[in-house]
Scaffold this motif. Sequence first.
Motif, PDB file in Angstrom:
ATOM      1  N   LYS A 108       0.867  -1.182   0.000  1.00  0.00           N
ATOM      2  CA  LYS A 108       0.000   0.000   0.000  1.00  0.00           C
ATOM      3  C   LYS A 108       0.896   1.221   0.000  1.00  0.00           C
ATOM      4  CE  LYS A 108      -2.056   2.036   3.634  1.00  0.00           C
ATOM      5  NZ  LYS A 108      -2.907   2.199   4.788  1.00  0.00           N
ATOM      6  N   MET A 145     -14.405  -6.334   8.157  1.00  0.00           N
ATOM      7  CA  MET A 145     -14.430  -4.897   7.918  1.00  0.00           C
ATOM      8  C   MET A 145     -15.231  -4.190   9.012  1.00  0.00           C
ATOM      9  SD  MET A 145     -15.661  -2.880   4.501  1.00  0.00           S
ATOM     10  CE  MET A 145     -17.368  -3.314   4.730  1.00  0.00           C
ATOM     11  N   LEU A 148     -13.277  -4.281  12.360  1.00  0.00           N
ATOM     12  CA  LEU A 148     -12.109  -3.404  12.376  1.00  0.00           C
ATOM     13  C   LEU A 148     -12.465  -1.943  12.138  1.00  0.00           C
ATOM     14  CD1 LEU A 148      -9.710  -5.675  10.316  1.00  0.00           C
ATOM     15  CD2 LEU A 148      -9.708  -5.321  12.789  1.00  0.00           C
ATOM     16  N   HIS A 149     -13.743  -1.642  11.924  1.00  0.00           N
ATOM     17  CA  HIS A 149     -14.213  -0.276  11.662  1.00  0.00           C
ATOM     18  C   HIS A 149     -13.495   0.342  10.463  1.00  0.00           C
ATOM     19  CE1 HIS A 149     -16.582  -0.242  15.270  1.00  0.00           C
ATOM     20  NE2 HIS A 149     -15.530  -0.576  15.987  1.00  0.00           N
ATOM     21  N   LYS A 150     -13.383  -0.405   9.383  1.00  0.00           N
ATOM     22  CA  LYS A 150     -12.736   0.070   8.164  1.00  0.00           C
ATOM     23  C   LYS A 150     -13.796   0.362   7.118  1.00  0.00           C
ATOM     24  CE  LYS A 150      -8.539  -0.637   9.629  1.00  0.00           C
ATOM     25  NZ  LYS A 150      -7.667   0.442   9.938  1.00  0.00           N
ATOM     26  N   ASP A 151     -13.452   1.232   6.156  1.00  0.00           N
ATOM     27  CA  ASP A 151     -14.370   1.541   5.072  1.00  0.00           C
ATOM     28  C   ASP A 151     -14.234   0.552   3.918  1.00  0.00           C
ATOM     29  OD1 ASP A 151     -15.501   3.750   6.339  1.00  0.00           O
ATOM     30  OD2 ASP A 151     -13.866   5.045   5.674  1.00  0.00           O
ATOM     31  N   ILE A 153     -11.906  -3.353   2.677  1.00  0.00           N
ATOM     32  CA  ILE A 153     -10.931  -4.394   3.009  1.00  0.00           C
ATOM     33  C   ILE A 153     -10.573  -5.122   1.720  1.00  0.00           C
ATOM     34  CG2 ILE A 153     -12.638  -6.145   3.618  1.00  0.00           C
ATOM     35  CD1 ILE A 153     -10.698  -7.072   5.809  1.00  0.00           C
ATOM     36  N   TYR A 167     -16.252  -2.795   0.100  1.00  0.00           N
ATOM     37  CA  TYR A 167     -16.259  -1.436   0.631  1.00  0.00           C
ATOM     38  C   TYR A 167     -17.647  -1.066   1.123  1.00  0.00           C
ATOM     39  CZ  TYR A 167     -18.239  -0.203  -3.913  1.00  0.00           C
ATOM     40  OH  TYR A 167     -19.043  -0.131  -5.014  1.00  0.00           O
TER      41      TYR A 167
END
Length: 182
Positions: A108, A145, A148-151, A153, A167
């Motif tokens: 990334k 996702m 992990l509180h992600k927008d 993965i 997403y």
Amino acid sequence: MQIDVTFRHMEVSEPVRAYVAEKLERVKKYIDEPIDGQAFLSVEKKIRHKAVVTISAKGITIKASEETNDMYAAIDSVIDKIERQLKRYKEKLKKHKPASGKERQIQKTVFAADSIDLGAPEPTIIRSNSFPVKPMAVEEAVMQMDLLHKDFIVFTDSTTDEINVVYRRKDGNYGLIVPQSK
């Protein structure tokens, strides 16, 4: 664990508050993350004792309520309900173990782009990370996702062995990006 106990239509009772805290300590064996607990205890018409407990931890919120003739019995019942829900959640997590397969490593990179008016020829790299992409099902990717509180993965689909992206859309639903091979 942080526990807030609210009393409605009844006197504040330290023994009841301590009893709620003692019973809520039992849920720690299911979730080891920081846990916030809220208990609302109320008495209606002097005979209906109601306990409502909400637990928030690691992206999940579990709520249960119980109404009986005794406050301690209501607390016991509502904690039992919370424990059953947590057991079910933990079993769901166990069932969604990643499939044994190839784990990929991806890179990334974050670029900084100066303004076009400044005439910067190329964006510059600010930060670069690499992390493993585990094979999993789409449902497990969505669950990870959320946990992990992600927008979004990035994951390897365990059935097709392709790298996919899940997403969160602005309308609250989820989107899935699947690459097309030519």
